[in-house]
Write an enzyme that holds these catalytic residues in place. Structure first.
Site, short mmCIF file in Angstrom:
data_model
loop_
_atom_site.label_atom_id
_atom_site.label_comp_id
_atom_site.label_asym_id
_atom_site.label_seq_id
_atom_site.Cartn_x
_atom_site.Cartn_y
_atom_site.Cartn_z
CG ASP A 48 -2.09 0.90 0.96
OD1 ASP A 48 -2.08 1.95 0.29
OD2 ASP A 48 -3.08 0.62 1.75
C1 NOJ Z 1 -3.78 4.26 0.11
C2 NOJ Z 1 -5.15 3.33 0.05
O1 NOJ Z 1 -5.12 2.30 1.42
C3 NOJ Z 1 -5.38 2.22 -1.22
O2 NOJ Z 1 -6.53 1.49 -0.87
C4 NOJ Z 1 -4.88 3.08 -2.30
O3 NOJ Z 1 -5.16 2.18 -3.50
C5 NOJ Z 1 -3.72 3.64 -2.39
N1 NOJ Z 1 -3.81 4.58 -1.11
C6 NOJ Z 1 -3.48 4.57 -3.62
O4 NOJ Z 1 -4.47 5.70 -3.47
#
Ligand code: NOJ
Length: 715
Positions: A233
């Site tokens: 993530d």
């Molecule tokens: C953090 C989020 O938890 C995730 O779901 C997302 O895809 C990424 N940021 C990118 O925006």
């Protein structure tokens, strides 16, 4: 995914530095790119219910006419359809729009188990039940990937709340992990064939999930044989050696890395602020960048770990025709077919919770009063990384006007103000009551909103990334308002929007009709009107339980949500496998609305159940008949109960379902195969799934609490 020989050949041509370049981001959503070898950058985009507007290379939103795309209903709505074919159609829309926008990977679906009702991201997730999660996710993933785009299933694993999501250390029994929290991911990988997975922010048993040896190496890549790529993530890596060894194949992120390295604290995803020039080479400071390069130079025995990561990335690139000279599918954007899919998912996902004969509303009504700020509010832009720019968004008020045209007068009263800490407003209530009294029928549209703007919402946001809900109550003084409106006109339909249950106990007894509309996407207002006025017969079913009150929820009652007493950064899931209806049914706690519940304008008869045992399996057969006057669809749900086991097992567990569409009077035979998995539990002592011989009840019904037929199988 095949093409191993091609993958190996390409890998051999890459220098160490080039391999390193492939395993970390080079900007907010892109990674890699080796021009010398015609290896393109890997372009990712959120996800999960549409393709996000361009965030540029540095989180600076880029104005682009193509930013406005199809806004699908959120994943709650999709799950509530209980229709895996719609999962496929939904994924296909995302895949096609991703192609059009030049994206290789869609960061979705979000499939974490809906455990705690307050989790701010529940709206992005599917269900409290692992089987339903797996079936719907597999459909979605296949739909995306059939377009030559990869799905990235997130967030692996145990990311069931936003509260302290970057730090919380989640502990749970092995049984809870295996029976509740992992099956959705396993189905996504093995049945859906997901090319990519995203590691989550939290820790699991003391080690960050994204670089967790047990989750990544032992289970995902070992037991399940996952050959695709695991990306972090955004900013979920914390250690170069752990990332190298434990499964992170691609390190993504910007904002958290900036913060961590104290380079610039102002450039964050939430503000969308641009990273200043001084941070230009921030990506070299990623854990899988210069630090990994140094580590491998010092100890060349580590290079095979890097090779494995690059192989996985190349495999995914081959699987989506990024390397073989074939052109990317052109994709499609904002087509009427995509909008039709958005409409269909909303029509099948909106759930009729209660109906004392008020619905469907008669089209001969002369005056309809629409009450509530949610009737005019657009939701596409809310929620966090799932934000979208919708080509258009039909609000509930617009949908009702579209439905009635000039045949009736539609009035509108705001009823409540959307603002932090807002209490009931006597003047707005008086106005709403007057409108209700003057109308033949009233449609109240309230519930939650996406609040993502921390400055405004602070700790009081609803359905937002990075923050959990403060409570399960109707915000903005709506309890008072809705009671006044119900008293003013009994022909009031209450429609709720939001990413999960809300406490309706204070007034639900007074209401003659109640509808859950989630966040129903760009065609949501039309879908809602079609249901309210009977053009569409509702067939959605709750993918999670609505408790009477928050305190009833097992994460609160048995668990330690949001953290262990005395330790805000730790939590043991003491609710164990007793998540959702597994808890309510086994512990005899009456829900407000049960898992699987959802009414129709017609009636269905269940008959002729047979359960035929096979070797470690059974086949369930029954007849469903539409006994009413309206065409409609029923979700036949098959639950299994183990009569006697060496461990405590749930009162019932969903192991099969089928949505059937029936004309009035029509009957259909439904066959649901139950394989060994339907009867097994995870035996912690033996560290494996076991099927203990004996008698199993097979419960077939219209919801988890509306069992129509019972059979059994002795295995
Ligand atoms: C953090 C989020 O938890 C995730 O779901 C997302 O895809 C990424 N940021 C990118 O925006």
């Amino acid at each position: 995914m095949t093409n191993e020989a091609a993958v190996d050949a390409l890998l051999k041509q890459l220098t160490l530095e080039e391999k390193i370049k492939m395993v970390h981001a080079n900007s907010s959503f892109a990674a890699g790119g080796i021009a010398r070898l015609n290896i393109p950058e890997l372009m990712t985009s959120d996800g999960p219910h549409g393709v996000r507007p361009e965030q540029g290379r540095d989180w600076k939103a880029v104005p682009d006419p193509n930013n406005a795309g199809t806004y699908m209903p959120t994943n709650n709505t999709l799950a509530a359809t209980w229709n895996p074919e719609l999962g496929y159609a939904y994924g296909a829309v995302l895949g096609q729009e991703a192609n059009f926008r030049g994206k290789d990977i869609i960061l979705g679906p979000g499939i974490n188990i809906i455990r705690a009702p307050l989790n701010g991201r529940n709206f992005e997730y599917l269900s409290e039940d692992p089987y339903l999660v797996g079936q719907m996710a597999a459909g979605y993933i296949r739909g995306v990937q059939a377009q030559g785009v990869s799905a990235c299933v997130k967030h692996y694993a145990a990311n069931n709340q936003e509260w302290q999501r970057n730090k919380i250390d989640v502990n749970m029994s092995e049984r809870a992990l295996r029976e509740i929290y992992l099956p959705g991911f396993q189905a996504a990988v093995q049945q859906g064939g997901a090319h990519a997975l995203m590691g989550s922010y939290n820790k699991f048993r003391g080690q960050f999930a994204t670089e967790n040896a047990y989750l990544m190496n032992d289970i995902l890549k070992g037991e399940w044989g996952f050959k695709g790529l695991v990306m972090s993530d955004w900013g979920s890596n914390h250690n170069t050696m752990d990332a190298l060894r434990n499964g992170t194949d691609l390190e993504m992120g910007t904002d958290l890395v900036l913060k961590r390295n104290s380079v610039d604290q102002s450039a964050t995803a939430s503000t969308g602020a641009a990273a200043p020039a001084a941070t230009k080479n921030i990506y070299d400071r990623f854990y899988l960048a210069d630090a990994a390069l140094e580590a491998i130079k010092q100890d060349p025995k580590l290079e095979p770990l890097l090779d494995d990561k690059v192989r996985r990335i190349l495999r995914v690139m081959y699987a989506t025709n990024m390397l073989d000279g074939k052109k990317r599918q052109p994709g499609a954007h904002n087509t009427s077919a995509h909008q039709a899919t958005a409409l269909k998912v909303a029509e099948e996902g909106i759930v009729l919770l209660k109906n004392n004969g008020l619905l469907p509303l008669k089209k001969t009504v002369k005056t309809v009063a629409v009450i509530g700020a949610n009737a005019t509010r657009e939701n596409a832009g809310g929620g966090g990384s799932a934000q979208l720019q919708a080509k258009y968004e039909i609000t509930p008020l617009q949908g009702i006007k579209n439905e009635l045209g000039d045949k009736a007068t539609v009035t509108y009263a705001e009823g409540y103000k959307v603002a932090r800490g807002q209490k009931a407003d006597p003047a707005l209530i008086a106005e709403a009551v007057a409108a209700a009294k003057a109308a033949d029928a009233v449609v109240y549209v309230g519930g939650y909103i996406h609040g993502y703007d921390y400055a405004n919402w602070g700790q009081n946001a609803y359905d937002a990334e990075g923050i959990d809900k403060p409570d399960l109550k109707m915000p903005f003084g709506q309890d008072e308002l809705v009671q006044a409106v119900l008293a003013a006109n009994p022909n009031t339909v209450v429609v709720l929007l939001g990413g999960g249950p809300i406490e309706v106990a204070p007034w639900v007894g007074q209401a003659n009709a109640l509808v859950e509309a989630w966040y129903p996407g760009m065609e949501g207002g039309n879908a809602l009107a079609h249901i309210l006025f009977g053009d569409v017969n509702p067939s959605g079913k709750l993918p999670f339980t609505f408790p009477v009150k928050l305190e009833d929820a097992p994460a609160h009652k048995l668990g330690e949500y949001p953290s262990a007493p005395g330790d805000p950064l730790k939590q043991t899931y003491k609710d164990d496998i007793w998540v959702g209806y597994r808890y309510y049914d086994t512990y005899n706690v009456a829900p407000q609305f049960a898992f699987g519940h959802g009414l129709s304008y017609t009636t269905f008869k269940y008959s002729n159940l047979t359960v035929t045992p096979g070797p470690k399996s059974a086949t369930v057969k029954l007849t469903v008949t539409n006994t009413g006057k309206t065409a409609g669809a029923e979700v036949v749900q098959v639950y299994v109960h183990d009569e006697q086991a060496s461990v405590k097992r749930p009162e019932k567990e969903l192991k099969g379902f089928k949505k059937v569409f029936l004309q009035p009077g029509q009957a259909q035979t439904v066959t649901v195969p139950l394989n060994a998995e339907a009867f097994q539990f995870y035996n912690e002592a033996k560290k494996q799934w076991v099927l203990e011989p004996g008698k199993f009840d097979v419960l077939v019904g219209s919801s988890s609490r509306d069992i129509r037929l019972k059979g059994s199988a002795t295995l």
